[in-house]
Design a protein around this motif. Structure first.
Motif, PDB file in Angstrom:
ATOM      1  N   ALA A  57       9.790   3.963 -20.190  1.00 58.30           N
ATOM      2  CA  ALA A  57       9.525   4.013 -21.627  1.00 58.30           C
ATOM      3  C   ALA A  57       8.164   3.385 -21.925  1.00 58.30           C
ATOM      4  CB  ALA A  57      10.630   3.299 -22.397  1.00 58.30           C
ATOM      5  N   PRO A  58       7.073   4.057 -21.544  1.00 58.76           N
ATOM      6  CA  PRO A  58       5.745   3.457 -21.758  1.00 58.76           C
ATOM      7  C   PRO A  58       5.254   3.556 -23.195  1.00 58.76           C
ATOM      8  CG  PRO A  58       5.511   5.623 -20.770  1.00 58.76           C
ATOM      9  CD  PRO A  58       6.991   5.356 -20.868  1.00 58.76           C
ATOM     10  N   GLY A  59       5.787   4.521 -23.960  1.00 64.74           N
ATOM     11  CA  GLY A  59       5.258   4.768 -25.300  1.00 64.74           C
ATOM     12  C   GLY A  59       5.476   3.643 -26.280  1.00 64.74           C
ATOM     13  N   ILE A  60       6.576   2.901 -26.129  1.00 64.96           N
ATOM     14  CA  ILE A  60       6.888   1.809 -27.057  1.00 64.96           C
ATOM     15  C   ILE A  60       5.784   0.756 -27.027  1.00 64.96           C
ATOM     16  CG2 ILE A  60       8.496  -0.048 -27.572  1.00 64.96           C
ATOM     17  CD1 ILE A  60       9.574   2.640 -28.325  1.00 64.96           C
ATOM     18  N   GLY A  61       5.314   0.423 -25.828  1.00 70.64           N
ATOM     19  CA  GLY A  61       4.246  -0.568 -25.721  1.00 70.64           C
ATOM     20  C   GLY A  61       2.973  -0.128 -26.418  1.00 70.64           C
ATOM     21  N   LEU A  62       2.615   1.142 -26.274  1.00 70.15           N
ATOM     22  CA  LEU A  62       1.428   1.660 -26.940  1.00 70.15           C
ATOM     23  C   LEU A  62       1.595   1.648 -28.457  1.00 70.15           C
ATOM     24  CD1 LEU A  62       0.556   4.718 -24.652  1.00 70.15           C
ATOM     25  CD2 LEU A  62      -0.750   2.601 -24.891  1.00 70.15           C
ATOM     26  N   LEU A  63       2.799   1.994 -28.927  1.00 69.02           N
ATOM     27  CA  LEU A  63       3.063   1.970 -30.360  1.00 69.02           C
ATOM     28  C   LEU A  63       2.884   0.573 -30.941  1.00 69.02           C
ATOM     29  CD1 LEU A  63       6.157   4.302 -30.979  1.00 69.02           C
ATOM     30  CD2 LEU A  63       3.963   4.390 -32.146  1.00 69.02           C
ATOM     31  N   SER A 235       8.643   7.094 -35.847  1.00 65.67           N
ATOM     32  CA  SER A 235       7.881   7.224 -34.602  1.00 65.67           C
ATOM     33  C   SER A 235       8.598   6.533 -33.447  1.00 65.67           C
ATOM     34  CB  SER A 235       6.480   6.638 -34.784  1.00 65.67           C
ATOM     35  OG  SER A 235       5.744   7.352 -35.760  1.00 65.67           O
ATOM     36  N   PHE A 236       9.197   5.377 -33.708  1.00 65.42           N
ATOM     37  CA  PHE A 236       9.957   4.691 -32.662  1.00 65.42           C
ATOM     38  C   PHE A 236      11.181   5.512 -32.265  1.00 65.42           C
ATOM     39  CE2 PHE A 236       7.504   1.066 -34.178  1.00 65.42           C
ATOM     40  CZ  PHE A 236       7.239   0.387 -32.998  1.00 65.42           C
ATOM     41  N   TYR A 237      11.863   6.097 -33.246  1.00 57.71           N
ATOM     42  CA  TYR A 237      12.990   6.982 -32.948  1.00 57.71           C
ATOM     43  C   TYR A 237      12.516   8.154 -32.089  1.00 57.71           C
ATOM     44  CZ  TYR A 237      16.876   5.279 -35.829  1.00 57.71           C
ATOM     45  OH  TYR A 237      17.925   4.562 -36.330  1.00 57.71           O
ATOM     46  N   LEU A 238      11.410   8.774 -32.497  1.00 59.16           N
ATOM     47  CA  LEU A 238      10.911   9.948 -31.794  1.00 59.16           C
ATOM     48  C   LEU A 238      10.524   9.608 -30.365  1.00 59.16           C
ATOM     49  CD1 LEU A 238      10.350  12.930 -32.323  1.00 59.16           C
ATOM     50  CD2 LEU A 238       8.033  12.326 -33.007  1.00 59.16           C
ATOM     51  N   ASP A 239       9.933   8.452 -30.155  1.00 57.55           N
ATOM     52  CA  ASP A 239       9.557   8.039 -28.806  1.00 57.55           C
ATOM     53  C   ASP A 239      10.791   7.809 -27.944  1.00 57.55           C
ATOM     54  OD1 ASP A 239       7.076   6.796 -27.167  1.00 57.55           O
ATOM     55  OD2 ASP A 239       8.886   5.624 -26.786  1.00 57.55           O
ATOM     56  N   THR A 240      11.812   7.163 -28.524  1.00 59.99           N
ATOM     57  CA  THR A 240      13.025   6.847 -27.755  1.00 59.99           C
ATOM     58  C   THR A 240      13.874   8.079 -27.496  1.00 59.99           C
ATOM     59  OG1 THR A 240      13.042   4.649 -28.756  1.00 59.99           O
ATOM     60  CG2 THR A 240      15.064   5.382 -27.695  1.00 59.99           C
TER      61      THR A 240
END
Length: 396
Positions: A57-63, A235-240
């Motif tokens: 789950a790399p996207g959360i960190g970037l967000l 956006s957090f929902y979409l990433d997860t």
């Protein structure tokens, strides 16, 4: 836009690019350094096995990095309007009324994007090297390590989502900060303005969901309600729900996950359009008169309402504690009343700190009493409905 002022701004702001770039590189690089590269499968002598799946789950960190950067940079953009000396210098420059603001806004946005891109590329390289250096199968006694089948396209989608979310939030933050006249004013407007925007939809929606749940007609909790609002929750929902699963090679969704995915896309689209609209609005509106610089006075009544609107959304959420059940009146009634009183004290103290006076104006006093009264009514209603529901179930 004047090229000289653009070069001047870049020359004076390059340390922020260095700082943000180092932070993004270190944080996201460490994140990718700790991400797993394999599944762990445990074998037992009797032939059974237990699979422990690893998730990427790399996207959360970037967000998170992008959102934090948008908060800090938006405050830097409007520092020239918090001191009368700066106002005298910039307002008398031979530029159009919105030129200085536009140069600073878009220079700051460029710094954020460049820092995020540097951190993303560094982290992707780190994880790519680790992935290629990991054997497809590592056999040990009673244990096999199987390398993940990672879809690296998910990394790029995660970066793209973080970049557009950061841009939208940056424009929203710039709009809120532009409403302030001095530094503390801008910080409070940034904080409470975002609370109001994020919770203006899901806060009353959650209250209605709680009422429906007490009636016994709610089978599953509608998590998609939380995604709606003018904030990055979608956006957090979409990433997860989507990007993380795509990265892990999971392409199947049940009905509930599909429903959440659809609502996440819808809420994120609304949020991005809202941020873009505020970006255009902020870049087009001229700066206010210099007489407001470093003055603890709101320029109009609408700005005065922002803290009270945020307090109302918090009060609606606070009233949900009335649904709590306990074995005695201390838990059932004592805790909600205590939290309500604590909310009132903190609300008044922050308002006094913001206005630089413990004597509220007539408008602030009316709004404060209205918010506290509405919160108390909602809390009593929720406690009454909760008690009636528990009493009805017991008698049934």
């Amino acid at each position: 836009m004047p090229k000289r002022y653009i070069r001047y701004t870049i020359r004076h702001w390059w340390p922020m690019l260095l700082i943000f770039g180092i932070i993004c590189t270190v944080v996201f690089g460490l994140t990718c350094l700790m991400l797993p590269t394999y599944y762990k499968i445990m074998y037992y002598p009797n032939g059974g096995q237990t699979t422990i799946p690893a998730t990427i789950a790399p996207g959360i960190g970037l967000l998170v990095l992008g959102l934090l950067g948008s908060v800090v940079m938006s405050l830097f953009v409007f520092t020239y309007r918090t001191r009368k000396q700066s106002v005298d210098v910039y307002y008398q420059a031979a530029y159009k009324p919105t030129t200085v603001k536009r140069v600073r806004m878009f220079t700051g946005l460029g710094i954020l994007h460049l820092a995020l891109l540097i951190g993303f590329i560094t982290g992707l390289i780190i994880y790519g090297i680790r992935f290629l250096a990991t054997p497809e199968l590592r056999e040990l006694p009673y244990t096999d390590y199987v390398r993940l089948n990672v879809n690296f396209g998910g990394f790029f989608l995660g970066y793209l989502l973080a970049a557009v979310t950061m841009t939208a939030q940056y424009f929203i933050n710039c709009f809120l900060v532009s409403l302030g006249n001095y530094m503390l004013d801008q910080i409070f407007l940034l904080l409470f303005g975002n609370i109001l925007l994020v919770a203006c939809i899901f806060s009353p929606a959650l209250y209605l969901v709680a009422i429906i749940e007490l009636s016994g007609s709610l089978k599953t909790f509608p998590y998609e309600v939380l995604a709606y609002g003018f904030g990055p929750v979608g956006s957090f929902y979409l990433d997860t729900v989507a990007i993380e699963r795509l990265t892990n090679g999971v392409y199947t969704y049940n009905a509930n996950e599909t429903n959440i995915l659809i609502h996440s896309i819808a809420s994120t689209s609304i949020y991005l359009l809202f941020g873009a609209g505020l970006g255009v609005l902020t870049s087009m509106i001229p700066d206010p008169s210099g007489e407001f610089a470093d003055v603890a006075t709101q320029r109009n009544k609408a700005i005065t309402m922002i803290p009270h609107g945020a307090a109302l959304t918090i009060g609606i959420l606070l009233s949900l504690v009335g649904i709590v059940s306990g074995t005695g009146p201390l838990v059932k009634f004592g805790m909600p009343i205590f939290l309500y009183l604590l909310f009132g004290v903190v609300y008044f103290a922050l308002l006094a700190l913001w206005r630089h006076s413990f004597k509220p104006s007539k408008t602030d006093l009316v709004c404060y009493l209205s918010v506290m009264g509405a919160t108390l009514v909602l809390l009593i209603v929720m406690m009454a409905l909760s008690g009636a529901a528990v009493y009805g179930r017991v008698n049934y």
